[in-house]
Design a protein around this motif. Structure first.
Motif, PDB file in Angstrom:
ATOM      1  N   VAL B  78      -4.098  66.185  -3.666  1.00 42.82           N
ATOM      2  CA  VAL B  78      -5.099  65.965  -2.623  1.00 42.82           C
ATOM      3  C   VAL B  78      -4.478  65.302  -1.399  1.00 42.82           C
ATOM      4  CG1 VAL B  78      -7.258  64.801  -2.071  1.00 42.82           C
ATOM      5  CG2 VAL B  78      -6.996  65.900  -4.261  1.00 42.82           C
ATOM      6  N   ILE B  79      -3.545  64.356  -1.640  1.00 41.26           N
ATOM      7  CA  ILE B  79      -2.867  63.724  -0.510  1.00 41.26           C
ATOM      8  C   ILE B  79      -2.137  64.773   0.319  1.00 41.26           C
ATOM      9  CG2 ILE B  79      -0.996  62.160   0.140  1.00 41.26           C
ATOM     10  CD1 ILE B  79      -1.712  60.494  -2.298  1.00 41.26           C
ATOM     11  N   ALA B  80      -1.500  65.738  -0.389  1.00 40.86           N
ATOM     12  CA  ALA B  80      -0.794  66.802   0.329  1.00 40.86           C
ATOM     13  C   ALA B  80      -1.761  67.571   1.222  1.00 40.86           C
ATOM     14  CB  ALA B  80      -0.123  67.742  -0.663  1.00 40.86           C
ATOM     15  N   ARG B  81      -3.015  67.741   0.762  1.00 38.48           N
ATOM     16  CA  ARG B  81      -3.997  68.463   1.585  1.00 38.48           C
ATOM     17  C   ARG B  81      -4.461  67.621   2.753  1.00 38.48           C
ATOM     18  NH1 ARG B  81      -3.967  73.913   0.371  1.00 38.48           N
ATOM     19  NH2 ARG B  81      -2.825  73.846  -1.574  1.00 38.48           N
ATOM     20  N   VAL B  82      -4.492  66.287   2.569  1.00 41.19           N
ATOM     21  CA  VAL B  82      -4.989  65.434   3.658  1.00 41.19           C
ATOM     22  C   VAL B  82      -3.954  65.302   4.756  1.00 41.19           C
ATOM     23  CG1 VAL B  82      -5.763  63.114   4.244  1.00 41.19           C
ATOM     24  CG2 VAL B  82      -6.535  64.148   2.136  1.00 41.19           C
ATOM     25  N   VAL B  83      -2.685  65.073   4.390  1.00 45.87           N
ATOM     26  CA  VAL B  83      -1.679  64.793   5.411  1.00 45.87           C
ATOM     27  C   VAL B  83      -0.595  65.859   5.507  1.00 45.87           C
ATOM     28  CG1 VAL B  83      -1.950  62.306   5.354  1.00 45.87           C
ATOM     29  CG2 VAL B  83      -0.357  63.410   3.787  1.00 45.87           C
ATOM     30  N   GLY B  84      -0.593  66.837   4.600  1.00 49.89           N
ATOM     31  CA  GLY B  84       0.520  67.777   4.562  1.00 49.89           C
ATOM     32  C   GLY B  84       0.633  68.611   5.826  1.00 49.89           C
ATOM     33  N   PRO B  85       1.738  69.334   5.960  1.00 45.71           N
ATOM     34  CA  PRO B  85       1.930  70.166   7.152  1.00 45.71           C
ATOM     35  C   PRO B  85       0.916  71.306   7.236  1.00 45.71           C
ATOM     36  CG  PRO B  85       3.639  70.570   5.537  1.00 45.71           C
ATOM     37  CD  PRO B  85       2.875  69.384   5.069  1.00 45.71           C
ATOM     38  N   SER B  86       0.491  71.805   6.073  1.00 46.63           N
ATOM     39  CA  SER B  86      -0.522  72.854   6.088  1.00 46.63           C
ATOM     40  C   SER B  86      -1.889  72.234   5.850  1.00 46.63           C
ATOM     41  CB  SER B  86      -0.235  73.868   4.979  1.00 46.63           C
ATOM     42  OG  SER B  86      -1.414  74.526   4.605  1.00 46.63           O
ATOM     43  N   HIS B  87      -2.803  72.440   6.800  1.00 43.71           N
ATOM     44  CA  HIS B  87      -4.111  71.819   6.674  1.00 43.71           C
ATOM     45  C   HIS B  87      -5.135  72.766   6.093  1.00 43.71           C
ATOM     46  CE1 HIS B  87      -2.556  68.405   8.558  1.00 43.71           C
ATOM     47  NE2 HIS B  87      -2.371  68.966   9.728  1.00 43.71           N
ATOM     48  N   ALA B  88      -4.656  73.868   5.502  1.00 44.14           N
ATOM     49  CA  ALA B  88      -5.610  74.832   4.973  1.00 44.14           C
ATOM     50  C   ALA B  88      -6.181  74.333   3.652  1.00 44.14           C
ATOM     51  CB  ALA B  88      -4.927  76.173   4.760  1.00 44.14           C
ATOM     52  N   ILE B  89      -7.494  74.366   3.534  1.00 46.58           N
ATOM     53  CA  ILE B  89      -8.102  74.113   2.240  1.00 46.58           C
ATOM     54  C   ILE B  89      -8.905  75.345   1.849  1.00 46.58           C
ATOM     55  CG2 ILE B  89      -8.186  71.619   2.406  1.00 46.58           C
ATOM     56  CD1 ILE B  89     -11.120  71.886   3.169  1.00 46.58           C
ATOM     57  N   ASP B  90      -9.212  75.436   0.578  1.00 41.19           N
ATOM     58  CA  ASP B  90      -9.833  76.647   0.053  1.00 41.19           C
ATOM     59  C   ASP B  90     -10.867  76.250  -1.002  1.00 41.19           C
ATOM     60  OD1 ASP B  90     -10.451  79.151  -0.763  1.00 41.19           O
ATOM     61  OD2 ASP B  90      -8.563  79.531  -1.813  1.00 41.19           O
ATOM     62  N   PRO B  91     -11.997  75.687  -0.563  1.00 40.97           N
ATOM     63  CA  PRO B  91     -12.969  75.204  -1.542  1.00 40.97           C
ATOM     64  C   PRO B  91     -13.587  76.344  -2.327  1.00 40.97           C
ATOM     65  CG  PRO B  91     -13.459  74.382   0.651  1.00 40.97           C
ATOM     66  CD  PRO B  91     -12.476  75.481   0.802  1.00 40.97           C
TER      67      PRO B  91
END
Lengths: 124, 163, 99
Positions: B78-91
């Motif tokens: 989840v941290i990778a999704r919050v600050v990572g280089p790729s901001h894509a999420i896929d709920p």
């Protein structure tokens, strides 16, 4: 030895605080209620665990440690219950999550006119 | 009766940790408050297998150890999704079936899913769980299998080892 | 000193959470923010106890954790059923499974 434990504990507390900030940033940036719950659970699990572990390392042995364990156990028991109640209430009130891939920082403004607004005030 | 005994021990331990005193006065107050709590629990009819699962403490502790490892992994994701280089999420919303037969097992499974960041149990209908996941690929068909198996083994009665 | 830095970090996180509580947009966002703020408050109280050398603060942290949980559940029940006056089970049956 005690000095080393003190530093390690302090570092863990700092890491926990950092995780809390990351969780808060996630809550600000994610697009709808359900995704924000994921970000908030970062603070509830990771942040709380790291901080209480750090406090356990710098605390003297004895009842303080047991109480820290109690606080931790309580947070771990209640935070999923609260998160589930929140998600369930939002879903029951007709708030539908956004499904599918999208960029958080794209043209879809966080907190914009997405489907998450459809449930506002409809829980009568 | 076993459940009442488990609750008694748990309440007594709780009181002792909170007060940290051993004196006749505190002992007496402890006895009074524990008995009052037991009486209220009996009136609420919560002294049963689900309300007082202390006979399962060793298994639950083992499960907790495994769950903590999962939580660490999920935190990193989840941290990778919050600050990572790729901001894509896929709920995604997925349906998960719990293989546990007892209410305790289902509650344990649903709460474990909620406790790991990245997945939240939205609704529980019988043995079917409606789960919201932050990333679709983390909520595939078999990604909950291990947790399901372990939580069922931890809480279900028929696979009990010695209780 | 590291403990003080931890307190500062928590305060930053709490102020970010207040922003989310203020901009909403739905009730659920605000309650989520309030609940998360409460969890951070529990940690802050415990940490303050260590900062001042008085770990007795942990008792207060424990009580705050309890109050925070009860508050969230009560608010969710209220926003879902618009009343707190009746048992949850009865209202859930009346409202049907999916409310």
């Amino acid at each position: 030895m005690a000095e080393a434990l003190h530093w390690i504990g302090g570092a863990l507390i700092l890491a926990g605080a950092l995780l809390s900030i990351l969780g808060a940033v996630g809550v600000l940036r994610f697009p709808d209620v359900y995704t924000r719950i994921h970000a908030a659970s970062l603070t509830d699990t990771g942040g709380a665990t790291l901080m209480l572990l750090g406090m356990g390392l710098i605390s003297p042995l004895g009842f303080v440690m047991l109480k820290l364990l109690l606080v931790w156990g309580f947070i771990m028991l209640t935070s999923p219950a609260a998160a589930n109640a929140l998600a369930n209430a939002a879903f029951g009130a007709g708030v539908r999550p956004r499904i599918g891939t999208f960029q958080i920082m794209g043209e879809d403004k966080p907190g914009g006119s997405g489907p998450e607004r459809s449930g506002e005030g409809t829980a009568s | 009766m076993t459940y009442a005994l488990g609750l008694l021990v748990a309440l007594g331990g709780f009181w002792f940790v909170l007060s940290g005193q051993i004196s006749p006065f505190f002992g007496g107050v402890a006895v009074i408050s524990v008995i009052a709590t037991m009486w209220l629990s009996a009136r609420l009819k919560v002294i049963d297998r689900d309300g007082s699962p202390y006979h399962r403490a060793p298994q639950l502790l083992l499960y907790l150890g495994w769950l903590l490892g999962e939580i660490v992994k999920a935190n990193v994701a989840v941290i990778a999704r919050v600050v990572g280089p790729s901001h894509a999420i896929d709920p995604a919303m997925v349906e998960v079936k719990s293989s546990a037969t007892s209410n305790l097992g289902r509650a344990l499974f649903a709460n474990s899913i909620t406790l790991t960041p990245g997945t939240v149990t939205v609704d529980v209908i019988g043995a079917n769980l409606k789960v919201h996941a932050l990333v679709r690929e983390n909520a595939g068909a078999d990604s909950f299998d291990e947790m399901d198996r372990k939580s069922a083994r931890t809480a279900d009665p028929h696979r009990a080892s010695g209780s | 000193m590291l403990v003080a830095a931890g307190v500062a970090g928590l305060v930053v996180a709490m102020s970010l959470m207040i922003v989310r509580a203020m901009i909403g947009p739905s009730h659920y966002d605000r309650i989520l923010a309030a609940n998360s703020f409460g969890t951070k408050t529990v940690l802050l109280i415990a940490l303050m106890g260590f900062l001042f050398g008085r770990p007795d603060f942990l008792d207060i942290a424990l009580v705050y954790a309890l109050i925070n949980f009860v508050t969230t559940i009560a608010l969710m029940k209220f926003f879902r059923y618009r009343t707190l006056a009746r048992p949850l089970g009865a209202m859930a049956r009346e409202a049907g499974k999916d409310g």
